[in-house]
Design an enzyme around this catalytic site. Structure first.
Site, PDB file in Angstrom:
ATOM      1  N   ASN A 136       0.877  -1.178   0.000  1.00  0.00           N
ATOM      2  CA  ASN A 136       0.000   0.000   0.000  1.00  0.00           C
ATOM      3  C   ASN A 136       0.914   1.227   0.000  1.00  0.00           C
ATOM      4  O   ASN A 136       2.100   1.111   0.381  1.00  0.00           O
ATOM      5  CB  ASN A 136      -0.976  -0.023   1.197  1.00  0.00           C
ATOM      6  CG  ASN A 136      -0.290   0.208   2.525  1.00  0.00           C
ATOM      7  OD1 ASN A 136       0.404   1.207   2.710  1.00  0.00           O
ATOM      8  ND2 ASN A 136      -0.464  -0.702   3.468  1.00  0.00           N
ATOM      9  N   ASP A 190       2.686  -8.673   8.651  1.00  0.00           N
ATOM     10  CA  ASP A 190       1.413  -7.933   8.702  1.00  0.00           C
ATOM     11  C   ASP A 190       0.316  -8.669   9.476  1.00  0.00           C
ATOM     12  O   ASP A 190      -0.809  -8.196   9.550  1.00  0.00           O
ATOM     13  CB  ASP A 190       0.904  -7.678   7.277  1.00  0.00           C
ATOM     14  CG  ASP A 190       1.497  -6.406   6.663  1.00  0.00           C
ATOM     15  OD1 ASP A 190       1.899  -5.500   7.431  1.00  0.00           O
ATOM     16  OD2 ASP A 190       1.539  -6.314   5.421  1.00  0.00           O
ATOM     17  N   ASN A 228      -8.130  -8.082   9.378  1.00  0.00           N
ATOM     18  CA  ASN A 228      -8.194  -8.360   7.939  1.00  0.00           C
ATOM     19  C   ASN A 228      -8.470  -9.801   7.516  1.00  0.00           C
ATOM     20  O   ASN A 228      -8.912 -10.040   6.404  1.00  0.00           O
ATOM     21  CB  ASN A 228      -6.877  -7.929   7.273  1.00  0.00           C
ATOM     22  CG  ASN A 228      -6.587  -6.452   7.455  1.00  0.00           C
ATOM     23  OD1 ASN A 228      -5.457  -6.033   7.334  1.00  0.00           O
ATOM     24  ND2 ASN A 228      -7.596  -5.652   7.760  1.00  0.00           N
ATOM     25  N   ARG A 237       0.330 -11.969   2.285  1.00  0.00           N
ATOM     26  CA  ARG A 237      -0.479 -12.083   3.495  1.00  0.00           C
ATOM     27  C   ARG A 237      -1.346 -13.347   3.548  1.00  0.00           C
ATOM     28  O   ARG A 237      -2.024 -13.578   4.551  1.00  0.00           O
ATOM     29  CB  ARG A 237      -1.349 -10.819   3.664  1.00  0.00           C
ATOM     30  CG  ARG A 237      -0.539  -9.537   3.839  1.00  0.00           C
ATOM     31  CD  ARG A 237      -1.366  -8.419   4.448  1.00  0.00           C
ATOM     32  NE  ARG A 237      -1.864  -8.779   5.763  1.00  0.00           N
ATOM     33  CZ  ARG A 237      -2.753  -8.050   6.447  1.00  0.00           C
ATOM     34  NH1 ARG A 237      -3.216  -6.932   5.928  1.00  0.00           N
ATOM     35  NH2 ARG A 237      -3.173  -8.443   7.632  1.00  0.00           N
ATOM     36  N   ARG A 259      -8.869  -4.054  -2.200  1.00  0.00           N
ATOM     37  CA  ARG A 259      -8.489  -5.310  -1.549  1.00  0.00           C
ATOM     38  C   ARG A 259      -9.619  -6.347  -1.531  1.00  0.00           C
ATOM     39  O   ARG A 259      -9.388  -7.499  -1.175  1.00  0.00           O
ATOM     40  CB  ARG A 259      -8.059  -5.035  -0.116  1.00  0.00           C
ATOM     41  CG  ARG A 259      -6.860  -4.103   0.012  1.00  0.00           C
ATOM     42  CD  ARG A 259      -5.597  -4.779  -0.499  1.00  0.00           C
ATOM     43  NE  ARG A 259      -4.416  -4.020  -0.151  1.00  0.00           N
ATOM     44  CZ  ARG A 259      -3.717  -4.209   0.977  1.00  0.00           C
ATOM     45  NH1 ARG A 259      -4.083  -5.096   1.860  1.00  0.00           N
ATOM     46  NH2 ARG A 259      -2.641  -3.490   1.205  1.00  0.00           N
ATOM     47  N   HIS A 289      -8.534   0.362   2.234  1.00  0.00           N
ATOM     48  CA  HIS A 289      -9.520  -0.437   2.977  1.00  0.00           C
ATOM     49  C   HIS A 289     -10.609   0.520   3.453  1.00  0.00           C
ATOM     50  O   HIS A 289     -10.304   1.668   3.810  1.00  0.00           O
ATOM     51  CB  HIS A 289      -8.901  -1.038   4.254  1.00  0.00           C
ATOM     52  CG  HIS A 289      -8.228  -2.363   4.093  1.00  0.00           C
ATOM     53  ND1 HIS A 289      -7.130  -2.719   4.837  1.00  0.00           N
ATOM     54  CD2 HIS A 289      -8.514  -3.446   3.317  1.00  0.00           C
ATOM     55  CE1 HIS A 289      -6.759  -3.968   4.516  1.00  0.00           C
ATOM     56  NE2 HIS A 289      -7.574  -4.413   3.597  1.00  0.00           N
ATOM     57  N   ASP A 344     -11.848   0.611   6.287  1.00  0.00           N
ATOM     58  CA  ASP A 344     -11.548   1.067   7.655  1.00  0.00           C
ATOM     59  C   ASP A 344     -10.514   2.194   7.714  1.00  0.00           C
ATOM     60  O   ASP A 344     -10.199   2.692   8.790  1.00  0.00           O
ATOM     61  CB  ASP A 344     -11.148  -0.112   8.564  1.00  0.00           C
ATOM     62  CG  ASP A 344      -9.762  -0.676   8.276  1.00  0.00           C
ATOM     63  OD1 ASP A 344      -9.016  -0.125   7.443  1.00  0.00           O
ATOM     64  OD2 ASP A 344      -9.417  -1.699   8.918  1.00  0.00           O
ATOM     65  N   CYS A 401      -7.443  -1.624  12.631  1.00  0.00           N
ATOM     66  CA  CYS A 401      -6.995  -2.861  11.971  1.00  0.00           C
ATOM     67  C   CYS A 401      -6.093  -3.717  12.843  1.00  0.00           C
ATOM     68  O   CYS A 401      -5.779  -4.836  12.490  1.00  0.00           O
ATOM     69  CB  CYS A 401      -6.362  -2.581  10.615  1.00  0.00           C
ATOM     70  SG  CYS A 401      -5.399  -1.135  10.485  1.00  0.00           S
TER      71      CYS A 401
HETATM   72  N1  ARG Z   1       0.446  -3.432   5.699  1.00  0.00           N
HETATM   73  C1  ARG Z   1      -0.896  -3.926   5.840  1.00  0.00           C
HETATM   74  C2  ARG Z   1      -1.514  -4.139   4.472  1.00  0.00           C
HETATM   75  O1  ARG Z   1      -1.254  -3.366   3.581  1.00  0.00           O
HETATM   76  C3  ARG Z   1      -1.722  -2.967   6.640  1.00  0.00           C
HETATM   77  C4  ARG Z   1      -3.111  -3.439   6.871  1.00  0.00           C
HETATM   78  C5  ARG Z   1      -3.902  -2.474   7.688  1.00  0.00           C
HETATM   79  N2  ARG Z   1      -5.193  -2.948   7.895  1.00  0.00           N
HETATM   80  C6  ARG Z   1      -6.308  -2.278   7.688  1.00  0.00           C
HETATM   81  N3  ARG Z   1      -7.418  -2.890   7.940  1.00  0.00           N
HETATM   82  N4  ARG Z   1      -6.335  -1.080   7.193  1.00  0.00           N
HETATM   83  O2  ARG Z   1      -2.260  -5.069   4.257  1.00  0.00           O
END
Ligand code: ARG
Length: 298
Positions: free
Chosen positions: A42, A86, A92, A116, A167, A196, A198, A292
């Site tokens: 990201n 992560d 997530n 992930r 995502r 995301h 969130d 998150c």
């Molecule tokens: N580095 C993680 C990713 O890019 C961060 C995830 C953060 N989670 C969230 N729900 N915003 O997947």
């Protein structure tokens, strides 16, 4: 009626028609022992590879955990895994749910990033021992779905808000709405810094939401405004740099939020929320903050 809503004219219910869902009373967190920024999936991670201070991250994580305890939400923890930096972002990998009979269910995610995907079975194990019925999406039809990073419960209601575009695929919501027999309001995410739901949308209580408006298109903003009576808007600086919309308000009263978001926090206090400021600076380097780093469970 199970239903995925993408525009205001499809809204055939009001909030009062939607059945209630109990508030979660526990929080699941993954220990940050193996947290770091090792790859870039990201835009926030771009300049931060190798830049995490692990001791500081551990302290930040401990304070979030004890803040949950302070507001009477019981923490449950899972060990982190080497090679899964992560995994600490445990909103997530799953979408938990309680049905009308009080039975607990969870949909496991299909992570978008290859890096992930191996996190999911570790989280699934926790739900299995906690007595949840485990559901899987059809991987032949659905490309990706990142759990409560994109799928966010309306406080105390059997109504789900679903972000898509970066995502998670909108198709995931059709399957979830049919399995759980619920309506899902799907919101397209249009800015990759807000990858995301969130990161730009935080349900605070039944009537109130905190959003970053430029992360949505017009249709999305109309949907948000037709369901919520109070829409608090974060500035670009507080949303993008301080992850203000990635706050957690698990009980409709207490908001745990990154410190320093002066404008948002004033709005929250004016609306009579109890604001608990924490520092999540190390985790922001990876593109995440309070919301998150936890999963609300029952
Ligand atoms: N580095 C993680 C990713 O890019 C961060 C995830 C953060 N989670 C969230 N729900 N915003 O997947």
């Amino acid at each position: 009626m199970p239903n995925v809503i993408t525009s205001e004219n499809q809204l055939d219910f009001s909030l009062a028609d939607i059945p209630s869902m109990p508030f979660p009373n526990k929080v699941l967190m993954v220990e940050p022992t193996h947290f770091s920024v090792e790859y870039v999936i990201n835009p926030h991670m771009a300049d931060n590879v190798g830049m995490v201070d692990k001791m500081e991250a551990q302290d930040e994580w401990e304070l979030i955990k004890s803040t949950f305890e302070q507001i009477e939400i019981e923490p449950h923890t899972i060990e982190g895994q080497q090679g899964l930096p992560d995994m600490v972002f445990c909103a997530n990998q799953s979408l938990p749910f309680v049905d009308e009979d009080g039975k607990k269910h969870v949909f496991m995610s299909i992570m978008h990033a290859e890096e992930r995907k191996q996190e999911v079975p570790y989280i699934e194990q926790w739900f299995r021992q906690a007595g949840y019925e485990i559901h899987y999406l059809n991987e032949d039809k659905i490309e990706d779905f990142e759990g409560c990073g994109d799928a966010i419960w309306h406080t105390g209601k059997k109504l789900l808000w679903g972000g898509y575009g970066h995502r998670s695929s909108i198709r995931a919501y059709k399957e979830i709405s049919e399995t759980f027999d619920l309506s899902i309001i799907a919101l397209e995410l249009v800015d990759e810094a807000f990858y995301h739901l969130d990161t730009c949308f935080c349900v605070l209580n039944k009537k109130t939401v905190l959003i970053y408006p430029d992360a949505f298109n017009n249709e999305g903003l109309k949907l948000i405004n037709s369901i919520f009576e109070n829409v608090i808007e974060a500035t670009e600086y507080e949303a993008k740099k301080l992850f203000a919309c990635n706050a957690a308000c698990p009980d409709g009263k207490n908001v745990i939020i990154q410190q320093g978001a002066t404008d948002v926090n004033k709005n929250l206090r004016d609306a009579e929320f109890a604001v608990h400021e924490v520092n999540t600076g190390e985790f922001i380097k990876s593109g995440g903050s309070v919301f998150c780093m936890k999963q609300m469970v029952w």
